[in-house]
Design an enzyme around this catalytic site. Sequence first.
Site, PDB file in Angstrom:
ATOM      1  CD  GLU A  86      73.334  76.624  -3.485  1.00  0.00           C
ATOM      2  OE1 GLU A  86      72.566  76.517  -3.827  1.00  0.00           O
ATOM      3  OE2 GLU A  86      74.549  76.045  -3.862  1.00  0.00           O
ATOM      4  CB  VAL A 101      74.271  76.314  -8.544  1.00  0.00           C
ATOM      5  CG1 VAL A 101      75.632  76.462  -9.234  1.00  0.00           C
ATOM      6  CG2 VAL A 101      74.434  75.192  -7.144  1.00  0.00           C
ATOM      7  CB  SER A 110      71.399  70.523 -13.479  1.00  0.00           C
ATOM      8  OG  SER A 110      71.564  72.730 -12.588  1.00  0.00           O
ATOM      9  CE  LYS A 118      72.892  69.085  -5.176  1.00  0.00           C
ATOM     10  NZ  LYS A 118      73.471  70.375  -5.570  1.00  0.00           N
TER      11      LYS A 118
END
Length: 303
Positions: free
Chosen positions: A24, A104, A138, A157
């Site tokens: 990425e 991502v 996300s 994360k």
Amino acid sequence: MPALQLSSEVADALNAGRPIVALESTIISHGLPRPRNHEAALEFEAILRERDVVPATIAVLDGVPRIGLDAEGVRRIAEEELLKASVRDLPVLAALGRSGATTVAATARLAALAGIRVFATGGLGGGHRGANETFDESADLPTLAENPVTVVSAGVKSVLDIPATLERLETLSIPVVGYGTRAFPAFWLRESGFQLDFAVDGAADVAAVMRARDELGARQGIVVANPVPLDQQWDPAEHDRVLATAFAAAEAAGVRGKAVTPFLLGFIVDESEGRSLEVNLDLARNNVRVAADIATAWSALNS
């Protein structure tokens, strides 16, 4: 896909069935400070080439999704002020001729369109803390539910809601396997306190899961949870203290939406005096190495 621009190196590797790993660009443009970000971009690609794996760093430059960047493209994602581009932004960037560093989600989508099956990142996105009220989740998760890309990450994360993210991965039928462990990692830490149902012993096992996924006609990607080595993880006590301070700072600053994670990560780097950054780089390198092994095993399985 005529809308994609593949580098000659990536196109040749796809045609020959050689191993390829997608990388990425958001981790370079938004996740690391300058000039370390440019150094890291070059290092990640070098790690792959040393293993005879073709790197495919992905970004949108001047409206064109680029699969594999030349030296100028790598410089641009490291030095220019690029938008943070997720999947929903891709058609807008293309139509307006704008540039963006791919998250991502966007990287996984473009990799899948190009036919690249393995992708290395740092940490996966997921449900944010308080998402039961804000619906802040996300796009990585629904994108992986629809694109057959194997993503190697150090879990999600640790600024996110890890148990909620694992629940969503289950709901979306996205397989999650621990790489040599059943303990789900928490990005800077080896263990989050949550256990996985399955662990794999190595790259050949992951390639076998990928093949079985194809044979069953499933469309989901696969998450390979690869913990940072024990001697490289962040001190857990300091990790917890700094995260608590970062969340308080974000709340006080009124940060919302997709600005939350970059704010938190930047604050954490400053508050930890750079220690979190070094762990971030170590785990990313580790993920790139594992992804190289998986891509090589996948290429061998299909040769």
